[in-house]
Design a protein around this motif. Structure first.
Motif, mmCIF file in Angstrom:
data_model
loop_
_atom_site.group_PDB
_atom_site.id
_atom_site.type_symbol
_atom_site.label_atom_id
_atom_site.label_comp_id
_atom_site.label_asym_id
_atom_site.label_seq_id
_atom_site.Cartn_x
_atom_site.Cartn_y
_atom_site.Cartn_z
ATOM 1 N N ASN A 190 1.041 -1.071 -0.134
ATOM 2 C CA ASN A 190 -0.250 -0.102 0.144
ATOM 3 C C ASN A 190 0.486 1.587 -0.266
ATOM 4 O O ASN A 190 0.633 2.301 -0.524
ATOM 5 C CB ASN A 190 -1.027 0.197 0.855
ATOM 6 N N ASN A 206 -1.828 -1.510 -12.017
ATOM 7 C CA ASN A 206 -3.090 -2.332 -12.523
ATOM 8 C C ASN A 206 -3.032 -3.790 -12.667
ATOM 9 O O ASN A 206 -3.047 -3.971 -12.534
ATOM 10 C CB ASN A 206 -3.971 -1.847 -13.310
ATOM 11 N N HIS A 222 -3.549 -15.203 -4.910
ATOM 12 C CA HIS A 222 -4.672 -14.942 -5.025
ATOM 13 C C HIS A 222 -5.709 -14.747 -3.614
ATOM 14 O O HIS A 222 -6.344 -13.756 -3.721
ATOM 15 C CB HIS A 222 -5.672 -16.408 -4.759
ATOM 16 N N GLN A 225 -4.376 -10.615 -4.029
ATOM 17 C CA GLN A 225 -5.434 -10.120 -4.664
ATOM 18 C C GLN A 225 -6.469 -9.713 -4.448
ATOM 19 O O GLN A 225 -7.358 -8.578 -4.225
ATOM 20 C CB GLN A 225 -5.270 -10.268 -5.591
ATOM 21 N N GLU A 226 -7.060 -10.354 -3.433
ATOM 22 C CA GLU A 226 -8.475 -10.657 -2.409
ATOM 23 C C GLU A 226 -8.292 -9.549 -1.470
ATOM 24 O O GLU A 226 -9.375 -8.416 -1.873
ATOM 25 C CB GLU A 226 -8.577 -12.156 -2.139
ATOM 26 N N LYS A 227 -6.936 -8.844 -1.461
ATOM 27 C CA LYS A 227 -7.004 -8.059 -0.473
ATOM 28 C C LYS A 227 -7.277 -6.616 -0.735
ATOM 29 O O LYS A 227 -7.221 -5.512 -0.810
ATOM 30 C CB LYS A 227 -6.096 -8.212 1.083
ATOM 31 N N LEU A 228 -6.582 -6.704 -1.732
ATOM 32 C CA LEU A 228 -6.026 -5.416 -2.680
ATOM 33 C C LEU A 228 -6.876 -5.451 -3.932
ATOM 34 O O LEU A 228 -6.990 -4.000 -4.184
ATOM 35 C CB LEU A 228 -4.221 -5.526 -2.912
ATOM 36 N N SER A 229 -7.799 -5.971 -4.363
ATOM 37 C CA SER A 229 -8.547 -5.719 -5.591
ATOM 38 C C SER A 229 -7.282 -5.619 -6.931
ATOM 39 O O SER A 229 -8.111 -4.618 -7.008
ATOM 40 C CB SER A 229 -9.142 -4.732 -5.612
ATOM 41 N N ILE A 230 -6.572 -5.907 -7.138
ATOM 42 C CA ILE A 230 -5.445 -5.421 -8.401
ATOM 43 C C ILE A 230 -5.047 -7.398 -8.535
ATOM 44 O O ILE A 230 -4.512 -7.768 -8.135
ATOM 45 C CB ILE A 230 -4.347 -4.876 -7.971
ATOM 46 N N PRO A 231 -5.345 -7.041 -9.833
ATOM 47 C CA PRO A 231 -4.750 -8.641 -10.341
ATOM 48 C C PRO A 231 -3.627 -8.863 -10.274
ATOM 49 O O PRO A 231 -2.413 -8.470 -9.602
ATOM 50 C CB PRO A 231 -4.890 -8.003 -12.337
ATOM 51 N N THR A 232 -3.440 -9.597 -9.256
ATOM 52 C CA THR A 232 -1.790 -9.774 -8.864
ATOM 53 C C THR A 232 -1.803 -12.145 -9.593
ATOM 54 O O THR A 232 -2.240 -12.112 -9.680
ATOM 55 C CB THR A 232 -1.955 -10.377 -7.059
#
Length: 244
Positions: A190, A206, A222, A225-232
């Motif tokens: 962050n 992004n 995964h 990605q779930e925590k940040l809402s950014i494709p990982t």
């Protein structure tokens, strides 16, 4: 560093290094990447890598023993930038955060197109996770490493049936144990996201890439990605796209 109009970037950077490094620079291999530069005589920003000659020679010898011929060496931020740019050709992921996980420390690199905006070491490594799992389960660290390598993390596991332990349940348990440590990683990410927005006219990251040891642990991308809402995405085998 401050660039002198009468000299090249290399000379200005070397002068800055002489002022900051209390050692003989001839004992180092030095490379740099301009981050913010202009032709004006003003403060410039560059990422500079200094590596002892003997360390570079050791790596070259490892490559030779593996039967590989080395044409050139590239410092990590530049290599990651090149990989990201080639991998994302014809895609719209303009601003990318790459994290290269090590045992004791990791490195975060932010790229925008062909530009490197940011590169920094963070106090986060796989040893933190291995030690946490070993302590919680009261097992040796080598068994902890074996568990997380074999099962990874999975946040979608369902409840196991009584007296039975399923691989999915093991993964969920490992994730539950390490969530406090992973939350620390999320805080570091962050901070990097805020820096990227400030340096890139408010444009957000992004895409996130994971490299290194932790990239081979299933499910870690995964969870982030779930925590940040950014494709990982974890890149466990970065050379695979280049193999015929």
């Amino acid at each position: 560093y401050t660039k002198n109009k009468s000299s090249e970037n290399e000379a200005s950077i070397l002068k800055a290094l002489h002022d900051r490094v209390d050692d003989d620079l001839s004992q180092y291999v030095i490379d740099y990447i301009p981050v913010r530069a202009s032709d004006k005589e003003e403060d410039q920003v560059a990422i500079v890598a200094l590596v002892k000659n003997e360390i570079v020679f050791q790596y070259l010898e490892l490559f030779r023993m593996a039967g590989l011929h080395v044409d050139a060496l590239e410092i990590r931020p530049s290599a990651i930038n090149r990989y990201v740019y080639m991998s994302l050709a014809n895609k719209e992921f303009n601003n990318v955060l790459s994290i290269n996980f090590g045992v004791n420390n990791s490195f975060m690199t932010i790229t925008s197109g062909r530009r490197t905006l940011f590169d920094s070491k963070i106090d986060f490594g796989t040893s933190l996770i291995i030690q946490e799992i070993a302590t919680a389960l009261e097992i040796p660290e080598d068994q902890s490493l074996q568990l997380v390598t074999q099962h990874g993390f999975d946040n979608s596991a369902t409840e196991a049936k009584p007296k039975l332990v399923y691989p999915e349940q093991i993964s969920k348990t490992l994730l539950d144990i390490t969530k406090p440590i992973l939350n620390g990683l999320i805080e570091e990410i962050n901070r990097a996201l805020l820096f990227s927005a400030s340096e890139n006219r408010g444009k957000s990251i992004n895409q996130i890439y994971f490299f290194g040891v932790m990239a081979a642990w299933a499910g870690i991308d995964h969870y982030i990605q779930e925590k940040l809402s950014i494709p990982t995405r974890s890149i466990s085998m970065p050379l695979e796209p280049f193999v015929d």
